[in-house]
Scaffold this motif. Sequence first.
Motif, PDB file in Angstrom:
ATOM      1  N   VAL A  60      30.117  45.058  11.379  1.00 54.07           N
ATOM      2  CA  VAL A  60      31.068  45.626  12.334  1.00 54.07           C
ATOM      3  C   VAL A  60      31.872  44.470  12.929  1.00 54.07           C
ATOM      4  CG1 VAL A  60      31.291  46.875  14.513  1.00 54.07           C
ATOM      5  CG2 VAL A  60      29.569  47.581  12.848  1.00 54.07           C
ATOM      6  N   ILE A  61      33.196  44.619  12.946  1.00 51.34           N
ATOM      7  CA  ILE A  61      34.076  43.573  13.486  1.00 51.34           C
ATOM      8  C   ILE A  61      35.032  44.186  14.509  1.00 51.34           C
ATOM      9  CG2 ILE A  61      33.928  42.073  11.470  1.00 51.34           C
ATOM     10  CD1 ILE A  61      36.665  43.218  10.571  1.00 51.34           C
ATOM     11  N   GLY A  62      35.493  43.355  15.426  1.00 50.29           N
ATOM     12  CA  GLY A  62      36.431  43.813  16.441  1.00 50.29           C
ATOM     13  C   GLY A  62      37.858  43.445  16.062  1.00 50.29           C
ATOM     14  N   LEU A  63      38.740  44.446  16.079  1.00 49.18           N
ATOM     15  CA  LEU A  63      40.161  44.207  15.840  1.00 49.18           C
ATOM     16  C   LEU A  63      40.898  44.331  17.160  1.00 49.18           C
ATOM     17  CD1 LEU A  63      40.759  46.256  12.558  1.00 49.18           C
ATOM     18  CD2 LEU A  63      40.145  43.838  12.810  1.00 49.18           C
ATOM     19  N   VAL A  64      41.786  43.394  17.432  1.00 51.41           N
ATOM     20  CA  VAL A  64      42.561  43.427  18.664  1.00 51.41           C
ATOM     21  C   VAL A  64      43.656  44.480  18.520  1.00 51.41           C
ATOM     22  CG1 VAL A  64      44.060  42.119  20.206  1.00 51.41           C
ATOM     23  CG2 VAL A  64      42.110  41.003  19.115  1.00 51.41           C
ATOM     24  N   ILE A  65      43.689  45.423  19.473  1.00 50.18           N
ATOM     25  CA  ILE A  65      44.737  46.437  19.436  1.00 50.18           C
ATOM     26  C   ILE A  65      45.708  46.325  20.603  1.00 50.18           C
ATOM     27  CG2 ILE A  65      43.319  48.056  18.120  1.00 50.18           C
ATOM     28  CD1 ILE A  65      43.203  49.648  20.917  1.00 50.18           C
ATOM     29  N   GLU A  66      45.333  45.522  21.610  1.00 50.08           N
ATOM     30  CA  GLU A  66      46.208  45.395  22.774  1.00 50.08           C
ATOM     31  C   GLU A  66      45.862  44.128  23.544  1.00 50.08           C
ATOM     32  OE1 GLU A  66      46.803  48.955  25.256  1.00 50.08           O
ATOM     33  OE2 GLU A  66      46.328  47.671  26.963  1.00 50.08           O
ATOM     34  N   THR A  67      46.901  43.422  23.983  1.00 52.00           N
ATOM     35  CA  THR A  67      46.725  42.290  24.891  1.00 52.00           C
ATOM     36  C   THR A  67      47.859  42.324  25.902  1.00 52.00           C
ATOM     37  OG1 THR A  67      48.011  40.778  23.504  1.00 52.00           O
ATOM     38  CG2 THR A  67      45.629  40.786  23.168  1.00 52.00           C
ATOM     39  N   GLN A  68      47.598  41.728  27.052  1.00 47.61           N
ATOM     40  CA  GLN A  68      48.603  41.652  28.109  1.00 47.61           C
ATOM     41  C   GLN A  68      48.255  40.461  28.973  1.00 47.61           C
ATOM     42  OE1 GLN A  68      47.764  42.633  31.605  1.00 47.61           O
ATOM     43  NE2 GLN A  68      49.767  41.876  32.193  1.00 47.61           N
ATOM     44  N   CYS A  69      49.283  39.768  29.480  1.00 53.98           N
ATOM     45  CA  CYS A  69      49.036  38.595  30.311  1.00 53.98           C
ATOM     46  C   CYS A  69      50.106  38.480  31.385  1.00 53.98           C
ATOM     47  CB  CYS A  69      49.038  37.333  29.454  1.00 53.98           C
ATOM     48  SG  CYS A  69      48.590  35.820  30.355  1.00 53.98           S
ATOM     49  N   ASN A  70      49.676  38.149  32.603  1.00 50.56           N
ATOM     50  CA  ASN A  70      50.576  37.807  33.703  1.00 50.56           C
ATOM     51  C   ASN A  70      50.386  36.329  33.998  1.00 50.56           C
ATOM     52  OD1 ASN A  70      49.605  40.881  34.697  1.00 50.56           O
ATOM     53  ND2 ASN A  70      51.790  40.454  34.673  1.00 50.56           N
ATOM     54  N   TYR A  71      51.483  35.606  34.108  1.00 49.12           N
ATOM     55  CA  TYR A  71      51.470  34.169  34.355  1.00 49.12           C
ATOM     56  C   TYR A  71      51.765  33.938  35.823  1.00 49.12           C
ATOM     57  CZ  TYR A  71      51.918  34.554  29.344  1.00 49.12           C
ATOM     58  OH  TYR A  71      51.709  34.896  28.031  1.00 49.12           O
ATOM     59  N   LEU A  72      50.844  33.286  36.512  1.00 46.29           N
ATOM     60  CA  LEU A  72      50.941  33.147  37.965  1.00 46.29           C
ATOM     61  C   LEU A  72      51.169  31.712  38.429  1.00 46.29           C
ATOM     62  CD1 LEU A  72      47.938  35.524  38.655  1.00 46.29           C
ATOM     63  CD2 LEU A  72      50.371  36.116  38.698  1.00 46.29           C
ATOM     64  N   SER A  94      35.267  50.964  21.448  1.00 48.19           N
ATOM     65  CA  SER A  94      36.232  50.003  21.980  1.00 48.19           C
ATOM     66  C   SER A  94      35.735  49.388  23.282  1.00 48.19           C
ATOM     67  CB  SER A  94      37.590  50.672  22.218  1.00 48.19           C
ATOM     68  OG  SER A  94      37.496  51.628  23.251  1.00 48.19           O
ATOM     69  N   VAL A  95      36.303  48.234  23.576  1.00 46.46           N
ATOM     70  CA  VAL A  95      35.957  47.540  24.817  1.00 46.46           C
ATOM     71  C   VAL A  95      37.218  46.858  25.344  1.00 46.46           C
ATOM     72  CG1 VAL A  95      35.150  45.486  23.572  1.00 46.46           C
ATOM     73  CG2 VAL A  95      34.412  45.863  25.912  1.00 46.46           C
ATOM     74  N   ARG A  96      37.403  46.967  26.652  1.00 45.70           N
ATOM     75  CA  ARG A  96      38.514  46.273  27.307  1.00 45.70           C
ATOM     76  C   ARG A  96      37.933  45.132  28.123  1.00 45.70           C
ATOM     77  NH1 ARG A  96      43.871  47.991  30.500  1.00 45.70           N
ATOM     78  NH2 ARG A  96      43.892  46.282  31.999  1.00 45.70           N
ATOM     79  N   TYR A  97      38.394  43.939  27.805  1.00 51.32           N
ATOM     80  CA  TYR A  97      37.991  42.730  28.497  1.00 51.32           C
ATOM     81  C   TYR A  97      39.078  42.350  29.490  1.00 51.32           C
ATOM     82  CZ  TYR A  97      35.101  42.183  24.277  1.00 51.32           C
ATOM     83  OH  TYR A  97      34.223  42.373  23.247  1.00 51.32           O
ATOM     84  N   GLU A  98      38.676  41.930  30.678  1.00 53.97           N
ATOM     85  CA  GLU A  98      39.598  41.326  31.636  1.00 53.97           C
ATOM     86  C   GLU A  98      39.400  39.827  31.519  1.00 53.97           C
ATOM     87  OE1 GLU A  98      41.753  43.306  33.209  1.00 53.97           O
ATOM     88  OE2 GLU A  98      40.702  45.029  32.342  1.00 53.97           O
ATOM     89  N   VAL A  99      40.497  39.080  31.467  1.00 57.58           N
ATOM     90  CA  VAL A  99      40.414  37.640  31.260  1.00 57.58           C
ATOM     91  C   VAL A  99      41.227  36.922  32.333  1.00 57.58           C
ATOM     92  CG1 VAL A  99      40.786  35.747  29.626  1.00 57.58           C
ATOM     93  CG2 VAL A  99      40.188  38.019  28.771  1.00 57.58           C
ATOM     94  N   GLY A 100      40.668  35.838  32.855  1.00 57.13           N
ATOM     95  CA  GLY A 100      41.370  34.997  33.815  1.00 57.13           C
ATOM     96  C   GLY A 100      41.361  33.561  33.337  1.00 57.13           C
ATOM     97  N   ILE A 101      42.477  32.876  33.547  1.00 55.05           N
ATOM     98  CA  ILE A 101      42.601  31.461  33.175  1.00 55.05           C
ATOM     99  C   ILE A 101      42.678  30.647  34.467  1.00 55.05           C
ATOM    100  CG2 ILE A 101      44.035  29.736  32.013  1.00 55.05           C
ATOM    101  CD1 ILE A 101      42.675  31.824  30.110  1.00 55.05           C
ATOM    102  N   PHE A 102      41.723  29.742  34.629  1.00 57.18           N
ATOM    103  CA  PHE A 102      41.624  28.925  35.848  1.00 57.18           C
ATOM    104  C   PHE A 102      41.809  27.470  35.458  1.00 57.18           C
ATOM    105  CE2 PHE A 102      39.301  32.788  36.435  1.00 57.18           C
ATOM    106  CZ  PHE A 102      39.640  33.188  37.712  1.00 57.18           C
ATOM    107  N   LYS A 103      42.693  26.750  36.158  1.00 57.67           N
ATOM    108  CA  LYS A 103      42.923  25.345  35.801  1.00 57.67           C
ATOM    109  C   LYS A 103      42.258  24.400  36.783  1.00 57.67           C
ATOM    110  CE  LYS A 103      47.381  24.481  37.975  1.00 57.67           C
ATOM    111  NZ  LYS A 103      48.699  23.923  37.790  1.00 57.67           N
ATOM    112  N   ASN A 104      41.731  23.332  36.236  1.00 58.84           N
ATOM    113  CA  ASN A 104      41.204  22.203  37.016  1.00 58.84           C
ATOM    114  C   ASN A 104      40.292  22.618  38.169  1.00 58.84           C
ATOM    115  OD1 ASN A 104      42.760  20.541  35.325  1.00 58.84           O
ATOM    116  ND2 ASN A 104      44.538  20.758  36.646  1.00 58.84           N
ATOM    117  N   GLY A 105      39.410  23.600  37.946  1.00 65.99           N
ATOM    118  CA  GLY A 105      38.434  24.005  38.948  1.00 65.99           C
ATOM    119  C   GLY A 105      38.962  24.893  40.060  1.00 65.99           C
ATOM    120  N   GLU A 106      40.208  25.333  39.973  1.00 69.17           N
ATOM    121  CA  GLU A 106      40.772  26.168  41.030  1.00 69.17           C
ATOM    122  C   GLU A 106      40.103  27.542  41.070  1.00 69.17           C
ATOM    123  OE1 GLU A 106      45.046  26.177  40.650  1.00 69.17           O
ATOM    124  OE2 GLU A 106      45.152  24.008  40.942  1.00 69.17           O
TER     125      GLU A 106
END
Length: 143
Positions: A60-72, A94-106
Motif C-alpha cells: 500500500v502506497i500513499g499518493l499525494v492528491i492535494e497540497t496547500q501552503c501559506n508563506y508567512l 486517506s489522511v490529511r496532514y497539517e505541516v508547519g515550517i519553523f526556522k532557526n528554532g522560532e
Amino acid sequence: MAITAKTRKDFKHFHTITTRWMDNDAYGHVNNVVYYSWFDTVVNQFLIVNGVLDIENSPVIGLVIETQCNYLASVAFPDVIEAGVSVSKLGNSSVRYEVGIFKNGEDSAAAQGHFVHVYVDRENRRPTAIPAAMRQLLQTIEA
C-alpha cells in the motif's frame, strides 16, 4: 484574509532539515516549490523511520492528491528549519496532514499548510484501507 501563524504546540512530530544554497531563488529566499518537498519529506520520514512504509516493497502506497501552503515569513540559506506534522483528518483510505515550517528554532511558523495522501494498492492503484499499523501510528500524531 489574515492568516495566523501556527506554533510548535500545533504539531506532534518534528524533522530537522538544513537548507541548501540551491534552495534560494533569484530573490534571495527559498523558492516556494522547495516548501512542498519539505512537506513530502517530513510526512514520509515519519512513516519510514517508524517502520510502516517501505518505499520499494509496501503493498500500500500513499499518493499525494492535494497540497496547500501559506508563506508567512522568509526562509533563506543557511537557515535550519524544522518541519512539524500532525494529522487533522484520518479517513478509511486517506489522511490529511497539517505541516508547519519553523526556522532557526522560532516558535511561530514561517510557512504552514496541508498535504493529503490517498492510500492505494501498489499494483492496481485503487484506493485501499490504510493498514492497521500505519493507522495506529497516525493516531499518535492526531491533533
